[in-house]
Design a protein around this motif. Structure first.
Motif, short mmCIF file in Angstrom:
data_model
loop_
_atom_site.label_atom_id
_atom_site.label_comp_id
_atom_site.label_asym_id
_atom_site.label_seq_id
_atom_site.Cartn_x
_atom_site.Cartn_y
_atom_site.Cartn_z
N THR A 106 0.87 -1.19 0.00
CA THR A 106 0.00 0.00 0.00
C THR A 106 0.90 1.24 0.00
O THR A 106 1.37 1.64 -1.05
N CYS A 107 1.19 1.80 1.19
CA CYS A 107 2.07 2.98 1.19
C CYS A 107 3.53 2.54 1.08
O CYS A 107 3.87 1.38 1.35
N GLN A 152 -2.35 0.56 -7.19
CA GLN A 152 -2.49 1.95 -6.72
C GLN A 152 -3.53 2.73 -7.52
O GLN A 152 -3.74 3.91 -7.27
N CYS A 201 -3.82 5.53 -0.43
CA CYS A 201 -2.71 5.03 -1.25
C CYS A 201 -3.09 4.98 -2.73
O CYS A 201 -2.22 4.81 -3.58
N CYS A 243 2.97 10.32 7.55
CA CYS A 243 2.12 9.55 6.62
C CYS A 243 1.84 10.42 5.41
O CYS A 243 1.00 11.33 5.47
N PRO A 258 0.43 9.68 2.30
CA PRO A 258 -0.86 9.62 1.60
C PRO A 258 -1.96 10.42 2.28
O PRO A 258 -2.71 11.17 1.63
#
Ligand code: BJ8
Length: 425
Positions: A145-146, A169, A346, A377, A379
Protein backbone atom coordinates in the motif's frame (compact mmCIF):
# COMPACT_ATOMS: atom_id res chain seq x y z
CA UNK A 1 -7.24 -18.14 33.89
CA UNK A 2 -4.88 -17.39 36.78
CA UNK A 3 -2.08 -14.80 36.57
CA UNK A 4 0.44 -17.65 36.76
CA UNK A 5 -1.19 -19.44 33.81
CA UNK A 6 -1.08 -16.21 31.80
CA UNK A 7 2.60 -15.76 32.58
CA UNK A 8 3.39 -19.35 31.67
CA UNK A 9 1.65 -18.90 28.30
CA UNK A 10 3.53 -15.65 27.61
CA UNK A 11 6.82 -17.32 28.54
CA UNK A 12 6.12 -20.06 26.02
CA UNK A 13 5.57 -17.35 23.41
CA UNK A 14 8.99 -15.95 24.35
CA UNK A 15 7.65 -12.55 25.46
CA UNK A 16 9.86 -10.30 27.56
CA UNK A 17 7.82 -10.85 30.74
CA UNK A 18 8.90 -7.83 32.76
CA UNK A 19 8.57 -5.42 29.83
CA UNK A 20 5.18 -6.96 29.00
CA UNK A 21 3.99 -6.61 32.62
CA UNK A 22 5.02 -2.95 32.48
CA UNK A 23 3.08 -2.48 29.22
CA UNK A 24 -0.09 -4.04 30.66
CA UNK A 25 0.15 -1.86 33.74
CA UNK A 26 0.42 1.34 31.70
CA UNK A 27 -2.38 0.20 29.40
CA UNK A 28 -4.66 -0.65 32.30
CA UNK A 29 -4.20 2.81 33.79
CA UNK A 30 -4.70 4.50 30.42
CA UNK A 31 -7.87 2.48 29.83
CA UNK A 32 -9.20 3.38 33.25
CA UNK A 33 -8.64 7.10 32.64
CA UNK A 34 -10.02 7.19 29.10
CA UNK A 35 -12.74 4.52 29.14
CA UNK A 36 -13.89 3.48 32.59
CA UNK A 37 -14.16 7.10 33.74
CA UNK A 38 -16.94 7.77 31.20
CA UNK A 39 -20.41 8.29 32.61
CA UNK A 40 -23.64 6.75 31.40
CA UNK A 41 -22.00 3.95 29.39
CA UNK A 42 -24.13 1.21 27.87
CA UNK A 43 -24.35 -2.10 29.70
CA UNK A 44 -23.21 -3.92 26.55
CA UNK A 45 -19.82 -2.19 26.78
CA UNK A 46 -18.96 -4.52 29.66
CA UNK A 47 -18.33 -7.22 27.05
CA UNK A 48 -15.87 -4.93 25.25
CA UNK A 49 -14.17 -4.01 28.54
CA UNK A 50 -13.78 -7.71 29.27
CA UNK A 51 -12.42 -8.56 25.82
CA UNK A 52 -9.92 -5.74 26.03
CA UNK A 53 -8.82 -6.67 29.56
CA UNK A 54 -8.20 -10.23 28.32
CA UNK A 55 -6.89 -9.36 24.87
CA UNK A 56 -3.42 -10.63 25.79
CA UNK A 57 -4.88 -13.30 28.11
CA UNK A 58 -7.97 -15.34 27.26
CA UNK A 59 -7.95 -14.39 23.58
CA UNK A 60 -4.35 -15.57 23.24
CA UNK A 61 -5.30 -18.75 25.08
CA UNK A 62 -8.05 -19.26 22.48
CA UNK A 63 -5.48 -18.82 19.71
CA UNK A 64 -3.15 -21.32 21.37
CA UNK A 65 -6.03 -23.80 21.74
CA UNK A 66 -6.92 -23.28 18.08
CA UNK A 67 -3.31 -23.95 17.11
CA UNK A 68 -3.25 -27.09 19.22
CA UNK A 69 -6.35 -28.23 17.33
CA UNK A 70 -4.48 -27.75 14.04
CA UNK A 71 -5.71 -24.29 13.01
CA UNK A 72 -3.33 -21.66 11.65
CA UNK A 73 -3.17 -18.03 12.81
CA UNK A 74 -2.84 -15.31 10.18
CA UNK A 75 -1.77 -11.77 11.14
CA UNK A 76 -2.48 -8.73 8.97
CA UNK A 77 -1.86 -4.98 8.86
CA UNK A 78 -4.39 -3.84 6.32
CA UNK A 79 -8.06 -4.25 5.47
CA UNK A 80 -7.10 -5.26 1.93
CA UNK A 81 -6.30 -8.81 3.07
CA UNK A 82 -9.56 -10.74 2.57
CA UNK A 83 -10.65 -12.19 5.91
CA UNK A 84 -13.18 -14.32 4.03
CA UNK A 85 -10.41 -16.43 2.47
CA UNK A 86 -8.64 -16.84 5.81
CA UNK A 87 -11.84 -18.09 7.46
CA UNK A 88 -12.68 -20.35 4.52
CA UNK A 89 -9.30 -22.05 5.05
CA UNK A 90 -10.37 -22.69 8.66
CA UNK A 91 -7.69 -20.28 9.94
CA UNK A 92 -7.94 -17.40 12.42
CA UNK A 93 -7.54 -13.82 11.11
CA UNK A 94 -6.15 -11.16 13.47
CA UNK A 95 -5.01 -7.55 13.09
CA UNK A 96 -1.46 -6.74 14.19
CA UNK A 97 -1.35 -2.94 13.94
CA UNK A 98 -0.46 -1.33 17.21
CA UNK A 99 -1.07 2.11 18.56
CA UNK A 100 1.66 2.63 21.17
CA UNK A 101 5.33 3.53 21.08
CA UNK A 102 7.45 0.52 22.02
CA UNK A 103 10.89 -0.58 20.94
CA UNK A 104 11.17 2.58 18.82
CA UNK A 105 14.97 2.88 19.11
CA UNK A 106 15.41 -0.68 17.88
CA UNK A 107 12.80 -0.21 15.13
CA UNK A 108 14.70 2.85 13.88
CA UNK A 109 17.66 0.59 13.10
CA UNK A 110 15.47 -1.23 10.55
CA UNK A 111 13.39 1.64 9.11
CA UNK A 112 14.13 5.38 8.75
CA UNK A 113 13.30 7.67 11.65
CA UNK A 114 10.78 9.58 9.56
CA UNK A 115 8.53 6.52 9.27
CA UNK A 116 5.01 6.71 10.70
CA UNK A 117 4.44 5.51 14.29
CA UNK A 118 2.14 2.67 13.18
CA UNK A 119 4.96 1.00 11.24
CA UNK A 120 7.63 1.65 13.86
CA UNK A 121 5.27 0.32 16.47
CA UNK A 122 4.63 -3.10 14.86
CA UNK A 123 8.35 -3.53 14.28
CA UNK A 124 9.17 -2.26 17.78
CA UNK A 125 6.64 -4.63 19.42
CA UNK A 126 8.25 -7.54 17.60
CA UNK A 127 11.80 -6.54 18.48
CA UNK A 128 10.89 -5.85 22.11
CA UNK A 129 9.00 -9.21 22.31
CA UNK A 130 5.80 -7.54 23.53
CA UNK A 131 3.03 -8.76 21.23
CA UNK A 132 1.55 -12.22 21.86
CA UNK A 133 -0.50 -11.93 18.65
CA UNK A 134 2.57 -11.53 16.44
CA UNK A 135 4.26 -14.37 18.31
CA UNK A 136 1.23 -16.62 17.76
CA UNK A 137 1.13 -16.13 13.99
CA UNK A 138 1.91 -18.91 11.53
CA UNK A 139 1.92 -16.37 8.72
CA UNK A 140 1.94 -12.57 8.56
CA UNK A 141 0.40 -10.99 5.48
CA UNK A 142 1.64 -7.60 4.32
CA UNK A 143 0.56 -5.56 1.32
CA UNK A 144 2.05 -3.01 -1.06
CA UNK A 145 0.00 0.00 0.00
CA UNK A 146 2.07 2.98 1.19
CA UNK A 147 5.84 3.15 0.59
CA UNK A 148 6.50 3.01 4.33
CA UNK A 149 4.75 -0.34 4.76
CA UNK A 150 5.95 -2.01 1.61
CA UNK A 151 9.60 -1.22 2.37
CA UNK A 152 9.19 -2.07 6.07
CA UNK A 153 7.99 -5.58 5.13
CA UNK A 154 11.38 -6.26 3.55
CA UNK A 155 12.94 -5.86 7.01
CA UNK A 156 9.99 -7.37 8.92
CA UNK A 157 9.98 -10.42 6.64
CA UNK A 158 13.35 -11.39 8.12
CA UNK A 159 11.73 -11.63 11.56
CA UNK A 160 8.47 -13.49 10.80
CA UNK A 161 7.09 -15.82 8.09
CA UNK A 162 5.66 -13.35 5.62
CA UNK A 163 3.49 -13.21 2.50
CA UNK A 164 3.12 -9.85 0.75
CA UNK A 165 0.08 -9.16 -1.44
CA UNK A 166 0.46 -6.66 -4.23
CA UNK A 167 -2.27 -4.03 -3.93
CA UNK A 168 -2.57 -1.83 -7.02
CA UNK A 169 -2.49 1.95 -6.72
CA UNK A 170 -5.22 2.71 -9.29
CA UNK A 171 -8.67 1.29 -9.97
CA UNK A 172 -8.44 0.58 -13.71
CA UNK A 173 -9.60 -2.75 -15.17
CA UNK A 174 -5.97 -3.88 -15.34
CA UNK A 175 -5.49 -2.97 -11.68
CA UNK A 176 -8.53 -5.06 -10.72
CA UNK A 177 -7.12 -7.95 -12.73
CA UNK A 178 -3.83 -7.63 -10.87
CA UNK A 179 -5.62 -7.63 -7.53
CA UNK A 180 -7.63 -10.69 -8.59
CA UNK A 181 -4.42 -12.58 -9.33
CA UNK A 182 -3.13 -11.57 -5.89
CA UNK A 183 -6.34 -12.76 -4.22
CA UNK A 184 -5.89 -16.12 -6.00
CA UNK A 185 -2.23 -16.25 -4.93
CA UNK A 186 -3.29 -15.63 -1.29
CA UNK A 187 -5.86 -18.42 -1.65
CA UNK A 188 -3.13 -20.81 -2.87
CA UNK A 189 -0.81 -19.78 -0.01
CA UNK A 190 -3.56 -20.40 2.55
CA UNK A 191 -4.43 -23.79 1.08
CA UNK A 192 -0.81 -24.84 1.20
CA UNK A 193 -0.33 -23.59 4.76
CA UNK A 194 -3.52 -25.04 6.22
CA UNK A 195 -4.00 -28.12 4.04
CA UNK A 196 -7.63 -27.02 3.67
CA UNK A 197 -9.09 -26.62 0.20
CA UNK A 198 -11.12 -23.43 -0.22
CA UNK A 199 -14.39 -24.55 -1.78
CA UNK A 200 -17.57 -22.75 -2.84
CA UNK A 201 -19.19 -24.09 0.30
CA UNK A 202 -16.66 -22.93 2.91
CA UNK A 203 -16.07 -19.63 1.11
CA UNK A 204 -19.79 -18.87 0.96
CA UNK A 205 -20.06 -19.48 4.69
CA UNK A 206 -17.03 -17.26 5.38
CA UNK A 207 -18.43 -14.45 3.20
CA UNK A 208 -21.64 -14.58 5.16
CA UNK A 209 -19.83 -14.48 8.55
CA UNK A 210 -17.78 -11.43 7.58
CA UNK A 211 -20.77 -9.69 5.98
CA UNK A 212 -22.76 -10.23 9.19
CA UNK A 213 -19.95 -8.63 11.18
CA UNK A 214 -19.95 -5.66 8.82
CA UNK A 215 -23.75 -5.43 8.99
CA UNK A 216 -23.64 -5.23 12.79
CA UNK A 217 -21.05 -2.43 12.58
CA UNK A 218 -23.10 -0.64 9.92
CA UNK A 219 -26.12 -0.84 12.22
CA UNK A 220 -24.07 0.70 15.03
CA UNK A 221 -22.88 3.42 12.69
CA UNK A 222 -26.43 4.32 11.57
CA UNK A 223 -27.68 4.55 15.17
CA UNK A 224 -25.07 7.21 15.87
CA UNK A 225 -27.04 9.65 13.70
CA UNK A 226 -29.32 10.22 16.72
CA UNK A 227 -29.11 13.38 18.80
CA UNK A 228 -28.29 13.11 21.69
CA UNK A 229 -25.48 10.77 20.65
CA UNK A 230 -26.31 7.37 22.18
CA UNK A 231 -22.70 6.14 22.44
CA UNK A 232 -19.37 7.91 22.77
CA UNK A 233 -16.91 7.96 19.90
CA UNK A 234 -14.33 6.38 22.18
CA UNK A 235 -16.58 3.38 22.76
CA UNK A 236 -17.44 3.09 19.07
CA UNK A 237 -13.73 3.21 18.19
CA UNK A 238 -13.03 0.50 20.76
CA UNK A 239 -15.73 -1.69 19.18
CA UNK A 240 -14.11 -1.26 15.77
CA UNK A 241 -10.68 -1.99 17.24
CA UNK A 242 -11.90 -5.15 18.98
CA UNK A 243 -13.43 -6.34 15.68
CA UNK A 244 -9.86 -7.09 14.55
CA UNK A 245 -9.10 -9.44 17.47
CA UNK A 246 -12.27 -11.15 18.57
CA UNK A 247 -13.94 -14.27 17.23
CA UNK A 248 -16.13 -12.85 14.42
CA UNK A 249 -19.39 -14.66 15.21
CA UNK A 250 -19.23 -13.97 18.95
CA UNK A 251 -18.36 -10.35 18.22
CA UNK A 252 -21.30 -9.90 15.82
CA UNK A 253 -23.72 -11.25 18.38
CA UNK A 254 -22.44 -8.96 21.13
CA UNK A 255 -22.58 -5.87 18.87
CA UNK A 256 -26.15 -6.65 17.85
CA UNK A 257 -27.09 -6.95 21.55
CA UNK A 258 -25.42 -3.60 22.17
CA UNK A 259 -27.33 -2.08 19.24
CA UNK A 260 -30.62 -3.31 20.79
CA UNK A 261 -29.68 -1.37 23.94
CA UNK A 262 -28.80 1.68 21.85
CA UNK A 263 -32.21 1.53 20.16
CA UNK A 264 -33.92 1.49 23.57
CA UNK A 265 -31.81 4.43 24.67
CA UNK A 266 -32.71 6.40 21.54
CA UNK A 267 -36.41 5.61 22.01
CA UNK A 268 -36.18 7.10 25.52
CA UNK A 269 -34.41 10.19 24.19
CA UNK A 270 -31.26 9.44 26.26
CA UNK A 271 -27.66 9.87 25.27
CA UNK A 272 -24.10 9.99 26.54
CA UNK A 273 -24.03 13.76 26.18
CA UNK A 274 -26.81 16.39 26.20
CA UNK A 275 -28.72 16.98 22.94
CA UNK A 276 -27.12 19.75 20.93
CA UNK A 277 -23.51 18.82 21.88
CA UNK A 278 -21.25 19.57 18.93
CA UNK A 279 -20.85 16.53 16.70
CA UNK A 280 -17.55 15.67 15.01
CA UNK A 281 -16.54 13.22 12.32
CA UNK A 282 -13.04 11.81 12.72
CA UNK A 283 -11.44 11.06 9.37
CA UNK A 284 -8.08 9.73 8.26
CA UNK A 285 -5.48 7.17 9.32
CA UNK A 286 -6.49 4.05 11.22
CA UNK A 287 -6.25 4.15 15.03
CA UNK A 288 -5.03 0.87 16.50
CA UNK A 289 -5.28 -0.05 20.21
CA UNK A 290 -4.33 1.90 22.39
CA UNK A 291 -4.24 4.97 20.17
CA UNK A 292 -7.07 6.82 21.93
CA UNK A 293 -5.32 10.17 22.40
CA UNK A 294 -7.13 12.30 19.81
CA UNK A 295 -10.61 10.82 20.46
CA UNK A 296 -10.09 11.52 24.16
CA UNK A 297 -9.00 15.10 23.44
CA UNK A 298 -12.01 15.64 21.14
CA UNK A 299 -14.51 14.28 23.63
CA UNK A 300 -13.01 16.35 26.45
CA UNK A 301 -13.56 19.49 24.39
CA UNK A 302 -17.36 19.80 24.62
CA UNK A 303 -17.87 17.62 21.57
CA UNK A 304 -18.84 14.06 20.72
CA UNK A 305 -17.51 11.92 17.88
CA UNK A 306 -20.33 10.52 15.73
CA UNK A 307 -18.32 8.59 13.12
CA UNK A 308 -14.88 7.32 12.21
CA UNK A 309 -13.95 7.50 8.53
CA UNK A 310 -10.96 5.19 8.75
CA UNK A 311 -9.99 1.56 8.27
CA UNK A 312 -10.76 1.03 11.94
CA UNK A 313 -14.21 2.41 11.18
CA UNK A 314 -16.42 2.92 8.15
CA UNK A 315 -13.77 2.27 5.47
CA UNK A 316 -13.70 -1.33 6.60
CA UNK A 317 -17.44 -1.80 7.04
CA UNK A 318 -19.19 0.31 4.40
CA UNK A 319 -19.19 -2.26 1.58
CA UNK A 320 -20.44 -5.84 1.70
CA UNK A 321 -19.46 -8.75 -0.55
CA UNK A 322 -22.24 -9.69 -3.00
CA UNK A 323 -23.55 -13.04 -1.78
CA UNK A 324 -25.39 -14.10 -4.93
CA UNK A 325 -22.56 -16.13 -6.52
CA UNK A 326 -22.59 -19.88 -6.09
CA UNK A 327 -19.32 -20.83 -7.80
CA UNK A 328 -15.84 -20.26 -6.44
CA UNK A 329 -14.97 -18.07 -9.48
CA UNK A 330 -18.05 -15.93 -8.92
CA UNK A 331 -17.20 -15.52 -5.24
CA UNK A 332 -13.61 -14.51 -5.98
CA UNK A 333 -14.91 -11.88 -8.43
CA UNK A 334 -17.33 -10.63 -5.76
CA UNK A 335 -14.46 -10.35 -3.27
CA UNK A 336 -12.33 -8.42 -5.77
CA UNK A 337 -15.22 -6.04 -6.53
CA UNK A 338 -15.80 -5.35 -2.86
CA UNK A 339 -12.17 -4.90 -1.86
CA UNK A 340 -11.40 -2.62 -4.79
CA UNK A 341 -14.03 -0.19 -3.45
CA UNK A 342 -11.83 0.60 -0.43
CA UNK A 343 -10.99 4.30 -0.64
CA UNK A 344 -7.50 4.18 0.89
CA UNK A 345 -5.35 7.28 0.35
CA UNK A 346 -2.71 5.03 -1.25
CA UNK A 347 -4.83 5.07 -4.45
CA UNK A 348 -4.58 7.69 -7.14
CA UNK A 349 -6.92 9.32 -7.81
CA UNK A 350 -9.06 8.67 -4.74
CA UNK A 351 -11.93 11.11 -5.24
CA UNK A 352 -14.50 8.69 -3.86
CA UNK A 353 -13.08 9.24 -0.37
CA UNK A 354 -14.02 12.93 -0.55
CA UNK A 355 -17.57 11.98 -1.56
CA UNK A 356 -17.79 9.37 1.19
CA UNK A 357 -16.67 11.83 3.86
CA UNK A 358 -19.21 14.45 2.76
CA UNK A 359 -21.93 11.78 2.79
CA UNK A 360 -21.00 10.72 6.31
CA UNK A 361 -21.17 14.33 7.50
CA UNK A 362 -24.73 14.55 6.16
CA UNK A 363 -25.91 11.14 7.32
CA UNK A 364 -24.53 11.52 10.84
CA UNK A 365 -25.48 15.20 11.21
CA UNK A 366 -21.89 16.15 11.99
CA UNK A 367 -21.03 19.81 12.59
CA UNK A 368 -17.42 19.46 11.47
CA UNK A 369 -14.59 17.11 10.53
CA UNK A 370 -11.28 16.53 12.25
CA UNK A 371 -8.82 15.07 9.77
CA UNK A 372 -6.14 12.97 11.38
CA UNK A 373 -2.87 12.05 9.68
CA UNK A 374 -0.16 10.21 11.53
CA UNK A 375 3.08 12.20 11.39
CA UNK A 376 5.14 11.12 8.34
CA UNK A 377 2.12 9.55 6.62
CA UNK A 378 2.37 10.99 3.12
CA UNK A 379 -0.86 9.62 1.60
CA UNK A 380 -3.18 11.00 4.28
CA UNK A 381 -1.25 14.27 4.65
CA UNK A 382 -1.78 14.88 0.90
CA UNK A 383 -5.45 14.06 1.14
CA UNK A 384 -5.89 16.39 4.12
CA UNK A 385 -5.11 19.32 1.83
CA UNK A 386 -7.51 18.11 -0.82
CA UNK A 387 -10.23 17.35 1.70
CA UNK A 388 -9.98 20.83 3.19
CA UNK A 389 -10.66 22.27 -0.27
CA UNK A 390 -13.56 19.93 -1.03
CA UNK A 391 -15.23 20.41 2.35
CA UNK A 392 -14.82 24.17 2.38
CA UNK A 393 -16.70 24.33 -0.95
CA UNK A 394 -19.55 22.58 0.88
CA UNK A 395 -19.26 24.87 3.93
CA UNK A 396 -18.22 21.94 6.14
CA UNK A 397 -15.62 23.08 8.71
CA UNK A 398 -12.50 20.94 8.98
CA UNK A 399 -9.47 20.92 11.25
CA UNK A 400 -6.35 19.12 10.04
CA UNK A 401 -4.29 17.39 12.72
CA UNK A 402 -0.97 15.62 12.36
CA UNK A 403 0.29 13.75 15.37
CA UNK A 404 2.02 10.58 16.56
CA UNK A 405 1.63 8.27 19.53
CA UNK A 406 3.49 10.34 22.13
CA UNK A 407 1.46 12.25 24.72
CA UNK A 408 3.71 15.31 24.50
CA UNK A 409 1.33 17.35 22.36
CA UNK A 410 -1.92 16.65 24.26
CA UNK A 411 -2.27 20.17 25.63
CA UNK A 412 -1.50 21.75 22.29
CA UNK A 413 -4.03 19.48 20.56
CA UNK A 414 -6.63 20.31 23.16
CA UNK A 415 -6.21 24.04 22.59
CA UNK A 416 -6.64 23.61 18.83
CA UNK A 417 -9.63 21.25 19.09
CA UNK A 418 -11.40 23.45 21.67
CA UNK A 419 -10.95 26.51 19.46
CA UNK A 420 -12.33 24.55 16.48
CA UNK A 421 -15.37 23.31 18.43
CA UNK A 422 -16.09 26.80 19.73
CA UNK A 423 -16.30 28.26 16.25
CA UNK A 424 -18.80 25.64 14.99
CA UNK A 425 -22.31 27.14 14.62
S1 BJ8 B 1 -6.36 0.34 3.38
S2 BJ8 B 1 -5.29 3.12 5.36
S3 BJ8 B 1 -5.12 -0.24 6.57
S4 BJ8 B 1 -2.94 0.93 3.95
S5 BJ8 B 1 -0.45 5.63 8.57
S6 BJ8 B 1 1.20 2.72 7.46
S7 BJ8 B 1 -0.78 4.68 5.14
S8 BJ8 B 1 2.32 5.89 6.38
S9 BJ8 B 1 -2.37 2.32 7.45
FE1 BJ8 B 1 -3.80 1.54 5.90
FE2 BJ8 B 1 -4.60 -0.50 4.42
FE3 BJ8 B 1 -4.83 1.97 3.49
FE4 BJ8 B 1 -6.37 1.15 5.43
FE5 BJ8 B 1 1.32 4.02 5.64
FE6 BJ8 B 1 0.12 6.19 6.50
FE7 BJ8 B 1 1.57 4.79 8.18
FE8 BJ8 B 1 -0.74 3.81 7.21
Amino acid sequence: MSDAAHTEMWEKLNLDISAHDGLLEVLGKFYGDIYLSQENRLKGMEYLDFVLSEVHGLRIKELQDAKAAGKKIIGTFCVFVPEELTLAANAVHVGLCSGADAGTDEAEKLVPRNTCALIKSFIGFKLARLCPFTESCDLVVGETTCDGKKKAYEAFGKLVPMHVMEVPQTKTMDAKQLFKSEVLRYKDTLEELTGVEITAENLQKAISIVNEKRRALQRLSRLRAADPAPISGRDALLINQVSFYDDPERFTQSINTLCDQIEERIAQGDGVVPAGTKRLLLSGCPMAVPNWKLPYVMESSNAVIVGEESCIGSRNTRDLVDESADTIEGMIDALVERYMKIDCACFTPNDERMVNVANMVNELNADGVIHYALSFCQPYAHEAIKMQEVLSEKDIPMLSVETGYSMEDVEQLKTRVEAFVEMLD
